[in-house]
Design a protein around this motif. Structure first.
Motif, short mmCIF file in Angstrom:
data_model
loop_
_atom_site.label_atom_id
_atom_site.label_comp_id
_atom_site.label_asym_id
_atom_site.label_seq_id
_atom_site.Cartn_x
_atom_site.Cartn_y
_atom_site.Cartn_z
N LEU A 64 0.83 -1.20 0.00
CA LEU A 64 0.00 0.00 0.00
C LEU A 64 0.87 1.25 0.00
O LEU A 64 1.96 1.27 0.58
CB LEU A 64 -0.91 0.01 1.23
CG LEU A 64 -2.01 -1.05 1.27
CD1 LEU A 64 -2.74 -0.98 2.60
CD2 LEU A 64 -2.97 -0.88 0.12
N PRO A 65 0.41 2.34 -0.64
CA PRO A 65 1.17 3.60 -0.62
C PRO A 65 1.36 4.12 0.80
O PRO A 65 0.52 3.90 1.67
CB PRO A 65 0.28 4.55 -1.43
CG PRO A 65 -0.58 3.66 -2.28
CD PRO A 65 -0.81 2.43 -1.45
N ALA A 66 2.46 4.83 1.00
CA ALA A 66 2.79 5.33 2.34
C ALA A 66 1.71 6.28 2.86
O ALA A 66 1.41 6.29 4.06
CB ALA A 66 4.14 6.02 2.32
N TYR A 67 1.09 7.06 1.96
CA TYR A 67 0.07 8.01 2.41
C TYR A 67 -1.14 7.29 2.99
O TYR A 67 -1.81 7.79 3.89
CB TYR A 67 -0.36 8.90 1.24
CG TYR A 67 -1.27 10.03 1.65
CD1 TYR A 67 -0.76 11.20 2.19
CD2 TYR A 67 -2.66 9.92 1.50
CE1 TYR A 67 -1.59 12.24 2.58
CE2 TYR A 67 -3.50 10.96 1.88
CZ TYR A 67 -2.96 12.10 2.42
OH TYR A 67 -3.79 13.13 2.80
N VAL A 68 -1.42 6.09 2.49
CA VAL A 68 -2.56 5.31 2.97
C VAL A 68 -2.28 4.75 4.36
O VAL A 68 -3.17 4.67 5.21
CB VAL A 68 -2.88 4.18 1.98
CG1 VAL A 68 -3.94 3.24 2.54
CG2 VAL A 68 -3.34 4.76 0.65
N THR A 69 -1.04 4.35 4.60
CA THR A 69 -0.70 3.66 5.85
C THR A 69 -0.06 4.56 6.91
O THR A 69 0.19 4.10 8.02
CB THR A 69 0.26 2.50 5.56
OG1 THR A 69 1.48 3.02 5.02
CG2 THR A 69 -0.35 1.52 4.57
N GLN A 70 0.23 5.83 6.58
CA GLN A 70 0.93 6.70 7.52
C GLN A 70 0.16 6.84 8.83
O GLN A 70 -1.07 6.89 8.83
CB GLN A 70 1.15 8.08 6.91
CG GLN A 70 -0.14 8.84 6.65
CD GLN A 70 0.10 10.23 6.11
OE1 GLN A 70 1.18 10.78 6.26
NE2 GLN A 70 -0.91 10.82 5.47
N ARG A 71 0.88 6.89 9.93
CA ARG A 71 0.27 7.02 11.25
C ARG A 71 0.46 8.44 11.74
O ARG A 71 1.46 8.79 12.38
CB ARG A 71 0.87 6.00 12.22
CG ARG A 71 0.56 4.55 11.89
CD ARG A 71 -0.93 4.24 11.98
NE ARG A 71 -1.43 4.41 13.33
CZ ARG A 71 -1.62 3.40 14.18
NH1 ARG A 71 -1.36 2.16 13.81
NH2 ARG A 71 -2.10 3.62 15.39
N VAL A 72 -0.52 9.28 11.46
CA VAL A 72 -0.49 10.67 11.89
C VAL A 72 -0.57 10.77 13.40
O VAL A 72 -0.08 11.73 14.01
CB VAL A 72 -1.64 11.45 11.22
CG1 VAL A 72 -1.66 12.90 11.69
CG2 VAL A 72 -1.50 11.40 9.70
N ASP A 73 -1.14 9.75 14.06
CA ASP A 73 -1.28 9.78 15.51
C ASP A 73 0.04 9.55 16.23
O ASP A 73 0.14 9.80 17.43
CB ASP A 73 -2.29 8.73 15.96
CG ASP A 73 -1.91 7.32 15.54
OD1 ASP A 73 -1.28 7.16 14.47
OD2 ASP A 73 -2.24 6.37 16.27
N LYS A 74 1.05 9.06 15.50
CA LYS A 74 2.39 8.82 16.07
C LYS A 74 2.33 8.07 17.40
O LYS A 74 2.68 8.60 18.46
CB LYS A 74 3.14 10.14 16.25
CG LYS A 74 3.31 10.93 14.94
CD LYS A 74 4.18 12.14 15.13
CE LYS A 74 4.23 12.97 13.85
NZ LYS A 74 4.65 12.22 12.67
N PRO A 75 1.87 6.82 17.38
CA PRO A 75 1.74 6.05 18.63
C PRO A 75 3.09 5.77 19.27
O PRO A 75 4.12 5.69 18.59
CB PRO A 75 1.06 4.76 18.16
CG PRO A 75 1.44 4.63 16.73
CD PRO A 75 1.51 6.03 16.19
N LEU A 76 3.07 5.59 20.57
CA LEU A 76 4.30 5.31 21.30
C LEU A 76 4.68 3.84 21.22
O LEU A 76 5.76 3.45 21.67
CB LEU A 76 4.13 5.73 22.78
CG LEU A 76 3.84 7.22 23.01
CD1 LEU A 76 3.64 7.49 24.50
CD2 LEU A 76 4.97 8.07 22.45
#
Length: 577
Positions: free
Chosen positions: A470-482
């Motif tokens: 999948l493209p990175a934009y689809v899977t990016q984690r904007v929430d930045k989990p710890l």
């Protein structure tokens, strides 16, 4: 004895004749339904005025069936306990079909046939004056349809004559579809002239929701346009995207209850978070005020729709073509806008520009259809999308909004004590992975206690996203989990909206005790779990509730996403004592 035998013979003979007439009326009604379906789906958009002969044919057959089943013999036979049940059912069915074909269908067909002032030209307008004139007859038709539906449901069902039972079942199925449709038509006649700018030009904000990233009302508000209505003529302008509205603010105040649940996500100052709540009037008022402040123009209402709704409308208009030659059709618009485009465009600005091109091209196909011969078919398709919850509406005019609130397409949470069940997910990761989300809701009433009825709710969520590719934009984690995650992992805020007065006794996630946040919205208890949903995984959330005793099926909230919610409502067991 001779009179009894003569009466019985008369019922047999006239019953056979009535059956033939009812079957003929049924065939005409089936043909009528076929014509309506063809008109909704055919690119040529058949003139629905051609339905009038079918209605007249059905009415003639139904009138004869009704005539055959009246008179002293039928009246007395219907009064006989048990043995007279089939006579009562047949007699009632003949009366109901006669009433529908004589008094309910004609004003509907007449109104649809006269919706356009000049159906030959693409520049014709909806005949608002004709619609206003039709309003009283549609109101009467709606009342008659509702009354007929109620009285037909009271006819004996399990008689000793299977043919009578089958006739009743077919009739009630038709009335279950016809009565709401007639009520909708009456409602449209009451509010549409004003909403279509009969007296004063109207301006509506149209929001295009991207259901690949879930929000309470459907999906992220990625693009918008302005729809102007003047004297029944529609036009689109001022297309934009969420970037344009990034700095827009709204100063609406929905009270402490709303603030306690949503304030930390800043819905009134963050355009893309305005619709976290499934109660559409909240989002609509935020968007309307934010856009008004941005543009210095007033919005008379808000309409939200998603690519699934656009697919249904393109099925009537035919495909649209973009400047680069890309064809946008009913068969590819969902995949094109919510999956394929993320792989085709790596630049965010180009991708958002592509979304706007799709919106403009689709709007350009809809307007000629709305002003010409395809209007009846387009209205039929629009009604389907309204019923599916893929088009929702709000009016800034209180009297119109009160009318809209009576319809399910207003997107409002019910304010009645009727049993209610709503599974709502909000994407908390900033991914576009909800394209691959499967949802299932099982609602099971159990035994009664002195505190109320026990209810078990099972919500199953599955992330079908591929683990790679999948493209990175689809899977990016904007929430930045710890915590560590992999591409394709998703995070959801999973909320369950229960019946008014419900109490949660316990909850489990995959069999282990789960702690949920509790809130209240529009009188409904809301229980929310922050859920990490890895790629190719399934989680099962169970809630054990005590609700006020009831025997009616719950009203199910339909949050329209790419993949439809699968739901199962089990029947009520009897309460002991």
């Amino acid at each position: 004895m001779g009179l009894v035998l003569a009466g019985a013979a008369w019922i047999v003979v006239t019953g056979a004749l009535a059956r033939n007439e009812l079957l003929a009326a049924q065939r005409s009604l089936v043909a009528l339904q076929s014509l309506r379906t063809a008109g909704a789906s055919a690119v040529g958009a058949q003139d629905l005025g051609s339905l009038a002969p079918e209605v007249r044919s059905a009415a003639a057959h139904a009138a004869r069936a009704h005539q055959y089943t009246t008179g002293p013999a039928w009246f007395l036979a219907a009064k006989v306990p048990v043995l007279g049940d089939p006579a009562r059912t047949v007699r009632g069915a003949a009366w109901a079909i006669h009433r529908v074909t004589a008094d309910v269908l004609p004003p509907l067909v007449h109104t649809v046939a006269g919706l356009t002032a000049d159906a030959r030209g693409v520049a014709s307008r909806v005949d608002l004056a004709a619609l206003r004139r039709a309003a009283p007859s549609l109101e009467r038709a709606a009342r008659l349809a509702s009354d007929t539906r109620t009285r037909s449901a009271e006819l004996p069902s399990n008689t000793w004559l299977p043919a009578a039972d089958r006739a009743r079942t077919r009739l009630n199925g038709q009335l279950d579809r016809l009565a709401p449709a007639t009520a909708d038509a009456a409602s449209v006649a009451r509010v549409l002239p004003a909403m279509m700018g009969a007296q004063v030009e109207r301006r509506y904000l149209v929001i295009f929701q991207n259901t690949a990233e879930a929000r309470g009302t459907g999906g992220l508000p990625g693009a918008f346009a302005v729809l102007t209505a003047s004297q029944g003529k529609l036009s689109f302008d001022d297309f934009g995207n969420d970037t344009v509205m990034a700095g827009a603010r709204a100063t609406v105040d929905f009270g402490k209850e709303y603030a306690a649940q949503y304030a930390h996500n800043a819905p009134t100052t963050t355009w893309v978070n305005a619709n976290l709540s499934p109660h559409f009037p909240y989002a609509a008022q935020i968007w309307a005020e934010a856009w008004s402040q941005h543009s210095s123009r007033k919005a008379d209402g808000v309409i939200a729709l998603d690519p699934g709704a656009m697919a249904g409308l393109l099925a009537v208009t035919g495909p649209a073509r973009l400047a680069d030659g890309t064809t946008v059709s009913a068969g590819n618009i969902v995949d094109l806008t919510e999956r394929a485009s993320y792989a085709a465009f790596t630049d965010t600005t180009e991708r958002k520009g592509f979304f706007l091109d799709v919106a403009r091209a689709t709007a350009a196909k809809l307007l000629p259809a709305a002003h010409g011969r395809r209007l009846p078919a387009l209205l039929s398709a629009l009604r389907t999308e309204l019923n599916d919850g893929r088009v929702i509406m709000w009016s800034a005019h209180p009297s119109e909004q009160r009318e809209l609130r009576r319809q399910h397409f207003a997107g409002t949470l019910p304010d009645s004590p009727t049993p209610f069940a709503g599974l709502v997910v909000n994407n908390a990761a900033g991914t576009k992975l909800d394209y691959y989300l499967d949802r299932r809701l099982d609602w099971e009433p159990r035994q009664c206690t002195r505190y109320g009825r026990n209810i078990t709710v099972t919500a199953t969520l599955a992330n079908r996203a591929p683990a790679s590719g999948l493209p990175a934009y689809v899977t990016q984690r904007v929430d930045k989990p710890l915590y560590a995650t992999k591409p394709g992992d998703n995070r959801l805020l999973v909320s369950y909206y229960a019946s008014t007065g419900a109490v949660l006794t316990r909850a489990t996630l995959d069999g282990r005790t789960a702690l949920l946040n509790s809130a209240t919205e529009q009188g409904h208890p809301v229980f929310t779990l922050d859920m990490e949903l890895p790629a190719q995984s399934t989680h099962t959330l169970k809630l054990y509730l005590v609700e006020p005793p009831a025997t009616r099926e719950p009203v199910m909230l339909n949050q329209p996403l790419v993949r439809p919610l699968q739901s199962n409502v089990r029947p009520y067991p009897r309460c002991g004592g």
